[in-house]
Design a protein around this motif. Structure first.
Motif, PDB file in Angstrom:
ATOM      1  N   ASN A  11       0.818  -1.216   0.000  1.00 55.52           N
ATOM      2  CA  ASN A  11       0.000   0.000   0.000  1.00 55.52           C
ATOM      3  C   ASN A  11       0.853   1.268   0.000  1.00 55.52           C
ATOM      4  O   ASN A  11       0.558   2.243   0.694  1.00 55.52           O
ATOM      5  N   GLY A  12       1.946   1.230  -0.762  1.00 61.03           N
ATOM      6  CA  GLY A  12       2.798   2.402  -0.903  1.00 61.03           C
ATOM      7  C   GLY A  12       3.798   2.615   0.213  1.00 61.03           C
ATOM      8  O   GLY A  12       4.519   3.616   0.213  1.00 61.03           O
ATOM      9  N   PRO A  73       5.173  -4.618  -5.750  1.00 62.97           N
ATOM     10  CA  PRO A  73       4.261  -3.869  -4.890  1.00 62.97           C
ATOM     11  C   PRO A  73       2.982  -4.674  -4.623  1.00 62.97           C
ATOM     12  O   PRO A  73       2.451  -5.335  -5.517  1.00 62.97           O
ATOM     13  N   THR A  75      -0.928  -4.448  -3.039  1.00 65.22           N
ATOM     14  CA  THR A  75      -2.023  -3.557  -2.654  1.00 65.22           C
ATOM     15  C   THR A  75      -3.121  -4.399  -2.041  1.00 65.22           C
ATOM     16  O   THR A  75      -3.551  -5.393  -2.622  1.00 65.22           O
ATOM     17  N   THR A  76      -3.554  -3.991  -0.854  1.00 66.33           N
ATOM     18  CA  THR A  76      -4.683  -4.643  -0.199  1.00 66.33           C
ATOM     19  C   THR A  76      -5.894  -3.729  -0.325  1.00 66.33           C
ATOM     20  O   THR A  76      -5.784  -2.603  -0.816  1.00 66.33           O
ATOM     21  N   GLY A  79      -5.404  -0.290   0.703  1.00 64.72           N
ATOM     22  CA  GLY A  79      -4.584   0.529  -0.170  1.00 64.72           C
ATOM     23  C   GLY A  79      -5.289   1.016  -1.420  1.00 64.72           C
ATOM     24  O   GLY A  79      -4.718   1.792  -2.183  1.00 64.72           O
ATOM     25  N   LEU A  80      -6.518   0.574  -1.644  1.00 68.22           N
ATOM     26  CA  LEU A  80      -7.255   1.051  -2.819  1.00 68.22           C
ATOM     27  C   LEU A  80      -7.710   2.496  -2.659  1.00 68.22           C
ATOM     28  O   LEU A  80      -7.864   3.211  -3.639  1.00 68.22           O
ATOM     29  N   HIS A  88     -11.823   4.625  -3.870  1.00 69.49           N
ATOM     30  CA  HIS A  88     -11.441   4.217  -5.219  1.00 69.49           C
ATOM     31  C   HIS A  88     -12.742   4.032  -6.001  1.00 69.49           C
ATOM     32  O   HIS A  88     -13.771   3.664  -5.424  1.00 69.49           O
TER      33      HIS A  88
END
Length: 159
Positions: A11-12, A73, A75-76, A79-80, A88
């Protein structure tokens, strides 16, 4: 095996974790990083509850060993959310159309939809069905999910 140190990009953010290399990514995400979007469902990559994006593609995390992730990377569901805190487009469409019923499969639907829309800005219905095929929904809301993915495409979920 003995525990090893892994650098995960989730998530970044960069995280250092200690785990047995064979530990499923799902366990690291939930137990060490406190991310509750991906769920344990079947443990056999057949229900979609544990879906995450790995390098932009939807992937079940229940059997993906942490050592296999590398520098990709991750994303969960958490993290959207957009950087400004807004939902999102996939999340917005799911809420707007009240697509979920019990919600257990919702993580898998959202992650598969987000991954799909990164590849195809305007997928046709069959492409959406194919992308959601890996998600088991026992409530029978697949038709609403398909409409929500179509709506997310309208809202500009690609990229």
């Amino acid at each position: 095996m003995d525990e090893a140190s892994f650098t995960l990009h989730v998530n970044g953010k960069t995280h250092q974790v200690q785990a047995d290399p064979a530990t499923p990514l799902l366990y690291v995400l939930r137990n060490q990083l406190g991310l509750n979007g991906p769920k344990f469902g079947c443990g056999m990559q057949q229900c979609g509850a544990c879906m995450v994006l790995v390098d932009g593609f939807a992937h079940p995390s229940c059997q993906l060993q942490v050592h296999r992730v590398g520098a990709a990377p991750i994303t969960t569901l958490e993290g959207l959310t957009c950087p400004d805190g807004s939902l999102h487009p996939v999340q917005q469409a799911l809420v707007e159309l009240q697509a979920a019923q019990c919600g257990y499969c919702l993580n898998g639907v959202a992650m598969c939809a987000a991954g799909l829309l990164r590849q195809y800005a305007r997928p046709d219905e069959q492409t959406i069905r194919n992308a959601l095929f890996r998600v088991l929904c026992r409530c029978g809301t697949h038709e609403r999910y398909i409409r929500a993915v179509q709506r997310a495409a309208e809202l500009g979920a690609s990229g």
